[in-house]
Design a protein around this motif. Structure first.
Motif, short mmCIF file in Angstrom:
data_model
loop_
_atom_site.label_atom_id
_atom_site.label_comp_id
_atom_site.label_asym_id
_atom_site.label_seq_id
_atom_site.Cartn_x
_atom_site.Cartn_y
_atom_site.Cartn_z
N ALA A 1 35.47 70.17 -27.37
CA ALA A 1 34.76 68.88 -27.24
C ALA A 1 33.46 68.92 -28.04
CB ALA A 1 34.48 68.59 -25.76
N ASP A 2 32.74 70.04 -27.92
CA ASP A 2 31.50 70.18 -28.70
C ASP A 2 31.80 70.15 -30.20
OD1 ASP A 2 30.12 70.31 -26.33
OD2 ASP A 2 29.89 72.49 -26.35
N ALA A 3 32.83 70.89 -30.59
CA ALA A 3 33.17 70.96 -32.02
C ALA A 3 33.55 69.59 -32.56
CB ALA A 3 34.31 71.96 -32.23
N LEU A 4 34.13 68.77 -31.72
CA LEU A 4 34.53 67.42 -32.14
C LEU A 4 33.36 66.43 -32.07
CD1 LEU A 4 38.02 67.10 -30.35
CD2 LEU A 4 37.61 67.33 -32.82
N GLY A 5 32.24 66.90 -31.55
CA GLY A 5 31.12 65.98 -31.33
C GLY A 5 31.49 64.89 -30.35
N ALA A 6 32.25 65.25 -29.31
CA ALA A 6 32.74 64.26 -28.35
C ALA A 6 31.59 63.73 -27.51
CB ALA A 6 33.80 64.90 -27.46
N PRO A 7 31.74 62.51 -26.98
CA PRO A 7 30.72 61.96 -26.07
C PRO A 7 30.46 62.90 -24.89
CG PRO A 7 32.40 60.31 -26.58
CD PRO A 7 32.88 61.60 -27.16
N ALA A 8 29.31 62.75 -24.28
CA ALA A 8 28.93 63.65 -23.19
C ALA A 8 29.80 63.46 -21.96
CB ALA A 8 27.46 63.45 -22.83
N GLN A 9 30.41 62.31 -21.86
CA GLN A 9 31.25 62.05 -20.68
C GLN A 9 32.41 61.15 -21.02
OE1 GLN A 9 29.36 61.56 -16.70
NE2 GLN A 9 30.52 59.68 -16.61
N GLY A 10 33.56 61.46 -20.44
CA GLY A 10 34.72 60.62 -20.68
C GLY A 10 34.83 59.54 -19.61
N ALA A 11 35.94 58.83 -19.67
CA ALA A 11 36.20 57.78 -18.69
C ALA A 11 36.43 58.40 -17.33
CB ALA A 11 37.41 56.97 -19.11
N LEU A 12 35.83 57.85 -16.30
CA LEU A 12 36.05 58.38 -14.95
C LEU A 12 36.84 57.38 -14.13
CD1 LEU A 12 32.54 59.94 -14.27
CD2 LEU A 12 34.57 60.99 -15.26
N THR A 13 37.70 57.88 -13.28
CA THR A 13 38.54 57.01 -12.47
C THR A 13 37.66 56.22 -11.50
OG1 THR A 13 40.22 58.72 -12.56
CG2 THR A 13 40.52 56.98 -10.92
N PRO A 14 37.79 54.89 -11.53
CA PRO A 14 37.01 54.12 -10.56
C PRO A 14 37.57 54.28 -9.14
CG PRO A 14 38.46 52.67 -11.80
CD PRO A 14 38.64 54.05 -12.38
N ALA A 15 36.69 54.16 -8.16
CA ALA A 15 37.16 54.17 -6.78
C ALA A 15 38.07 52.97 -6.58
CB ALA A 15 35.98 54.12 -5.82
#
Lengths: 521, 521
Positions: free
Chosen positions: A318-332
């Motif tokens: 993820a770091d190597a790809l420069g990915a966002p700090a957080q992905g999509a999280l499942t909503p309640a």
């Protein structure tokens, strides 16, 4: 001679060395050749011994224990037949890469060649499921072989160690303890691997990632979410040993079970990267359908198989790809209140989402009912789902026994069992009762091998006549799960209405101890 | 396309060829890879298909069937795990020299190398229990391999044939039937062997004969009685596949189970002749006790092992010895009427002697309760006793399923089961109920692995502490066998008084269909 003065028997050296290594649970079904092991367990208070009335319960429990505790338990099995009775669930454990130390009693060394009735080629029988097999040829090596078995179960990858203990190696005095060993860590992917996979992903038009292992619980899941947010199509294997789920977590899609759906899910993918698993294949072959699911022409890459620290590799990727700090999280997700209507897996899933406590452990032997339950609980309280990795049914309740021992009353265990699957190892109910384990069993009583009715059509075997239909039906007589549970000391109710089920589930989950609901669907 | 026009599938060729060979029963637990076998069974009315809810029931049933019918049934098992679940009872079948044709479904030939979750090394796993293993590599050889499996199960000696059927070999059209084969007869001992054994016996001071196989039912038993009358010390193996007993029959002594008693029984013997078996060894090794039971210094001779027609050899040996025309016959024995008192195996045996119909088939999984039952029924109505040949418990009720199918309602089947043993394969109750089999199950509810309490002392493992004691106890909770039976559609009662048991047994034996008594002892 007091026990304290007794020179160390081989059995004691074995058991104490395992305890020194950190083994604290033994799932046992002993016989005559294991009597000295049994009394050695008496002298080792660090190990909790759990009697199982069938070996498949013992081995499934050891698998469940390993998945929750992250370390091996021991099983105690009686010669070749004891191993064989437990072997199907060891097949599943092998496919889950669970560490298990199977201590199999054998005839005394000088008795083995006589071909007594219980003699069999245990080494030959265990070999196909074994990551390591050792025979304790005499009492002096009992401790060392035990430590070796412990270490061997860690691999990497993790797996079944078989420690064969001839009775004289157990009963002879002169046993020698061994220094405790540590299990090996899983391997770290190299920087070169991470860099080269990141490069391949950047170059691909539609890169895809298929994962298993510790990718599927924290911190692996978060890293996986970041990678998905960077534009990679992420899937988890259809079945995984341990999957953290619920509101607030990243939820990777599962690769569909049926081959044609899996092909659709991967359509257009020009790069498939695997991590903690291998390139996907269909669970079964079907006439005219593909067996290999990686799209033809797609490039293949791998961060490593089950021998690696997948979560660690994913964070670095993820770091190597420069990915966002957080992905999509499942909503309640909340479900409308239950209403009085015929019960089905969807309603059961909704009730679980409403009522299961945080951090529950779900043990999946649900077969055809599994997918609706999973979908309905996706946005529910956070929980872990122990999946069915090897396809040998009859694992759900045994796995729950072991998971509940590992959870030590701190987390609720819920076993999701098809009725056909639950019958295989219904003896697990007795161990749940005896050990007062905090577990609710839900039996999906559709009174058929429903998955086979689906598969019958898919395999093109034609319409079933009376014989075939009767081979797939569990009706006539219908199994009374309430009686079956009560017979083994587990309180139980039957529900066929969604509102009634909802109320009963809430009530039973609030009980600290084993309970069962027969959900007639 | 109507089924009648359909070109023959591999599965059809296999099933029909087996039916042509004379196979008329299939004990099955199918899965996805066996769907075409299931529909092929639909099209083969000569084979009765019996669904079993656990594979150990299917394999134990095939063993029981073979012992009664004298020919093989087929089992239908789902890949490696299905085989493994049934393997312990196949171990017992192997030790009984029962012919069994195990049809094990496998992945399609082109799918096997992909290592899908249910893949395992089935050939490796079956090898130690196999007399013959064949893989149907394509549909054209399905018939031929089936006929070969049928013939192979006959040996001699009889044993387990494993016929692995990849799914595509089953579903492809173009299956080819094969000519039915006959099973080989067991071998006849040569005249030279008979003469030389007779000569050895004449020269010995205390000649002894140890037998198994068809020595133990007519006409073997009569010949055995004649040989005993000629002054030979006669023993049967401790465990035998099929033993005819009761008033009016010669009753050979059994070699005692415990090694020290067996040594006493053979004390002073200077010649030990074996027939249909091998020289005796202890069931287990014990510290300081002998493993080989043939007296040291005694001469050894053999009429042949399990590959020979023992009865035939014994008739000829009796003639060669000039033995009397008839041996000692067991006198009819009556037991005083039952009285109200605590129930135990002796009282249960007496009730059986009073009430069981002629020609009943007793399936023995009684463990520590077996010997008193055998002694109490020795002079009762003539019956056959199917013994526990391999030591893998959990065989009693499954064997009763198969015995009852073979008996086809013409003989009453009675399963004698320790509670620990019966739990292993309690799913057999469901098959008894579904098939409405004429069988009464007696469960000896001593609520312990009582044999292990005996063995614990004998192995010198010391006094059990709390852990060891709990590993041998089936109490806490006590299993409610009435509920367990009713849960699976079998009517049941519980008795703990000898008079009550006597009345209930008489009542249940009069019912044509499955029943169970929990005998609290």
């Amino acid at each position: 001679m007091a026990d304290g003065d007794r020179a160390l028997m081989g059995a004691d050296a074995l058991v104490r060395t395992l305890a020194d290594c950190g083994v604290d649970a033994c799932f046992a079904n002993p016989g005559t050749s294991e009597m000295h092991l049994v009394t050695a367990l008496d002298r080792e208070p660090r190990i909790r011994s759990v009697l199982c009335l069938f070996e498949g319960v013992a081995t499934g429990a050891a698998d469940g224990y390993a998945r929750v505790a992250g370390k091996p338990a021991m099983t105690l099995l009686h010669l070749g037949p004891g191993y064989l009775n437990g072997a199907a669930n060891l097949h599943d454990a092998r496919r889950a890469f669970s560490p298990v130390i199977n201590v199999v009693g054998d005839h005394a060394t000088y008795h083995r060649h006589l071909d007594a009735p219980l003699t069999s080629d245990i080494e030959g029988l265990t070999a196909p499921l074994s990551a390591w097999t050792g025979v304790v040829m005499n009492e002096r090596e009992a401790g060392a072989k035990a430590a070796e078995a412990f270490a061997a179960s860690y691999g990497p990858p993790r797996g079944n160690a078989f420690l064969l203990l001839p009775a004289d190696s157990a009963w002879n005095e002169g046993g020698v303890m061994a220094k405790a060993l540590k299990g090996a860590e899983l391997r770290r992917a190299t920087d070169e691997t991470i860099a080269s996979v990141a490069e391949a992903i950047r170059k691909a038009k539609k890169p895809s990632l298929l994962v298993n292992g510790d990718a599927l619980y924290e911190p692996g899941l978060s890293a996986l979410g970041r990678i998905a947010a960077a534009g990679v199509l992420v899937h988890a294997d259809t079945f995984s040993p341990r999957l953290a789920r619920g509101a607030g977590r990243y939820a990777p899609a599962k690769l569909p079970y049926f081959a044609e759906q899996a092909v659709d899910a991967l359509a257009g993918v020009d790069l498939l990267v695997t991590a903690g698993t291998k390139h996907p294949v269909a669970f079964f072959a079907y006439p005219g359908k593909p067996s290999e699911l990686t799209p033809e022409g797609a490039a293949r890459a791998s961060l490593g198989g089950p021998e690696i620290q997948v979560a660690d590799a994913l964070v670095r990727l993820a770091d190597a790809l420069g990915a966002p700090a957080q992905g999509a999280l499942t909503p309640a997700q909340t479900h409308p209140d239950a209403v009085s209507e015929p019960l089905g897996p969807w309603q059961i899933g909704a009730s679980l989402a409403r009522h299961m406590p945080e951090h529950a452990i779900l043990c999946d032997d649900a077969v055809s009912s599994g997918q609706p339950i999973a979908m309905a609980t996706a946005g529910g309280p956070q929980h872990e789902w122990l999946g069915h990795t090897g396809g040998a049914i009859g694992q759900g309740m045994p796995m729950a026994v072991g998971a509940a021992v590992a959870a030590a009353g701190k987390r609720k265990v819920i076993a999701l069992c098809g009725d056909g699957a639950a019958m295989y190892t219904n003896q697990a109910l007795w161990s749940l009762a005896r050990e007062k384990l905090d577990c609710t069993v839900i039996v999906f009583a559709n009174r058929s091998y429903r998955i086979l009715n689906i598969e019958l059509a898919r395999t093109g075997a034609g319409n079933p006549g009376p014989t075939a239909a009767s081979m797939l039906s569990l009706d006539n007589p219908a199994i009374d799960w309430v009686k079956l549970a009560e017979a083994q000391g587990v309180q139980a109710v039957r529900c066929n209405d969604a509102l009634d089920f909802d109320r009963q589930l809430a009530r039973l989950l609030a009980i600290k101890g084993p309970t069962l609901i027969e959900a007639v669907i």
